[in-house]
Design a protein around this motif. Structure first.
Motif, PDB file in Angstrom:
ATOM      1  N   VAL A   1       0.841  -1.201   0.000  1.00  0.00           N
ATOM      2  CA  VAL A   1       0.000   0.000   0.000  1.00  0.00           C
ATOM      3  C   VAL A   1       0.877   1.253   0.000  1.00  0.00           C
ATOM      4  N   ALA A   2       0.313   2.316  -0.559  1.00  0.00           N
ATOM      5  CA  ALA A   2       0.902   3.653  -0.501  1.00  0.00           C
ATOM      6  C   ALA A   2      -0.227   4.604  -0.893  1.00  0.00           C
ATOM      7  N   ALA A   3      -0.036   5.875  -0.629  1.00  0.00           N
ATOM      8  CA  ALA A   3      -1.043   6.849  -1.035  1.00  0.00           C
ATOM      9  C   ALA A   3      -1.186   6.819  -2.553  1.00  0.00           C
ATOM     10  N   ASP A   4      -2.402   7.100  -3.052  1.00  0.00           N
ATOM     11  CA  ASP A   4      -2.645   7.040  -4.495  1.00  0.00           C
ATOM     12  C   ASP A   4      -1.662   7.909  -5.277  1.00  0.00           C
ATOM     13  N   ALA A   5      -1.393   9.099  -4.750  1.00  0.00           N
ATOM     14  CA  ALA A   5      -0.472  10.007  -5.451  1.00  0.00           C
ATOM     15  C   ALA A   5       0.921   9.384  -5.541  1.00  0.00           C
ATOM     16  N   ASP A   6       1.319   8.686  -4.468  1.00  0.00           N
ATOM     17  CA  ASP A   6       2.640   8.040  -4.469  1.00  0.00           C
ATOM     18  C   ASP A   6       2.668   6.864  -5.445  1.00  0.00           C
ATOM     19  N   LEU A   7       1.553   6.117  -5.506  1.00  0.00           N
ATOM     20  CA  LEU A   7       1.484   5.001  -6.465  1.00  0.00           C
ATOM     21  C   LEU A   7       1.578   5.534  -7.897  1.00  0.00           C
ATOM     22  N   ASP A   8       0.871   6.643  -8.166  1.00  0.00           N
ATOM     23  CA  ASP A   8       0.935   7.249  -9.505  1.00  0.00           C
ATOM     24  C   ASP A   8       2.370   7.642  -9.845  1.00  0.00           C
ATOM     25  N   ARG A   9       3.054   8.229  -8.861  1.00  0.00           N
ATOM     26  CA  ARG A   9       4.430   8.670  -9.092  1.00  0.00           C
ATOM     27  C   ARG A   9       5.344   7.463  -9.363  1.00  0.00           C
ATOM     28  N   LEU A  10       5.174   6.397  -8.546  1.00  0.00           N
ATOM     29  CA  LEU A  10       5.995   5.190  -8.739  1.00  0.00           C
ATOM     30  C   LEU A  10       5.772   4.594 -10.123  1.00  0.00           C
ATOM     31  N   GLU A  11       4.506   4.533 -10.533  1.00  0.00           N
ATOM     32  CA  GLU A  11       4.210   3.973 -11.861  1.00  0.00           C
ATOM     33  C   GLU A  11       4.826   4.864 -12.938  1.00  0.00           C
ATOM     34  N   GLY A  12       4.712   6.183 -12.740  1.00  0.00           N
ATOM     35  CA  GLY A  12       5.246   7.125 -13.722  1.00  0.00           C
ATOM     36  C   GLY A  12       6.758   7.006 -13.857  1.00  0.00           C
ATOM     37  N   GLU A  13       7.412   6.705 -12.730  1.00  0.00           N
ATOM     38  CA  GLU A  13       8.873   6.575 -12.744  1.00  0.00           C
ATOM     39  C   GLU A  13       9.325   5.161 -13.108  1.00  0.00           C
TER      40      GLU A  13
END
Lengths: 79, 223
Positions: B147-159
């Motif tokens: 789990v992580a905050a949605d914004a953090d998941l978006d960032r991880l996927e983006g990177e």
């Protein structure tokens, strides 16, 4: 010695399957008025001398809770 | 190549991890959590298990052990670090990897052979795989829900920081089927499933896990 209490609970956006299981059990026992259960942790610290709020805040936020998933509440003794 | 395997109180899979290192052609080096000594290893594996009985949070107390300060410093200098299962939990708690691992959504311990899709085949631990390759290795955990905050998941996927995703069913309710992630530089990798249990036909569902340990030998030579 003074008594410092730290309460830790999962952030609202993190699902809590343990709390949901407790809620399910309450429903089966007929306690229909309970709408939600969030399970957390309760720490009681005995601290020598006057508690240093900054130090206790650091303890609560860096070890007792994981700020990625949990919120923390620090309760210092009232003087 | 000297590949360290850390033993914490409650580690279970340190012997299997050392065996995987040896079968891949590396020299396993036993490391002890309470020592401030990395023994000149070229890379480190944090094995599975239940360090400190999962007290407080899984991996939380092990992440504050003396040796972990040295691991964090060495990772900062680019040393490859792999966290498997409890080792992944320790790396998240130590701040080397983003996110956190929490209680499985169905509350059951899940133990089965698991299909993973390799999304990043250019990290220090995955270069012997192909992007999009499907591998089968065991998964076994009770607190493996990433789990992580949605914004953090978006960032991880983006990177492009998601290294593995579950396929054929998500065993623990992990966000976006994430099974493993990596650091910004691709040197630190953590995953819940167990590559060290899939290195020989006799004892594993495949030999798909061996690639982790052959990959890092090349990564160390290239560094």
């Amino acid at each position: 010695m003074s008594r410092v209490v730290v309460d830790v609970v999962l952030k609202p956006e993190i699902s809590d399957p343990q709390g949901q299981a407790v809620l399910g059990a309450l429903g089966r026992l007929g306690h229909d008025s309970v709408r939600s259960v969030r399970q957390g942790k309760h720490f009681v610290l005995e601290v020598e001398g006057t508690p240093d709020e900054a130090e206790l805040k650091q303890i609560a936020e860096t070890l007792l809770a994981n700020p990625v998933i949990e919120d923390v509440e620090l309760h210092l003794p009232k003087d | 190549m000297r590949i360290g395997v850390i033993t914490f109180p409650g580690s279970l899979d340190d012997v299997d991890a050392a065996r995987a290192v040896r079968l891949a052609g590396g020299e396993p080096v036993a490391l002890w959590h309470a020592d401030h000594d990395l023994k000149d290893v070229d890379a480190v594996v944090l094995p599975g298990g239940f360090s400190y009985g999962d007290y407080l949070r899984a991996g939380a107390i092990a992440a504050r052990s003396p040796l972990m300060a040295d691991v964090v410093a060495a990772a900062g200098d680019g040393m490859p670090v792999l966290g498997i299962c409890n080792g992944f939990q320790v790396l998240c708690e130590a701040g080397l990897l983003p996110g956190a691992l929490t209680r499985n959504s169905h509350l059951h311990f899940r133990n089965r052979d698991q299909v993973l899709v390799v999304e990043r085949a250019d990290t220090a631990w995955t270069q012997d795989y192909r992007p999009g390759q499907r591998i089968v290795i065991p998964v076994k955990n009770g607190e493996g829900r990433y789990v992580a905050a949605d914004a953090d998941l978006d960032r991880l996927e983006g990177e492009g920081r998601v290294v593995f995703r579950y396929a054929g069913g998500n065993p623990n309710g992990s966000s976006r089927d994430i099974a493993g992630v990596t650091s910004e530089n691709g040197r630190v990798v953590g995953l819940m499933p167990h590559p060290e249990h899939a290195i020989e036909d006799l004892t594993g569902p495949s030999t798909d896990g061996l690639g982790f340990f052959t990959s890092v030998l090349k990564a160390v030579v290239a560094a």
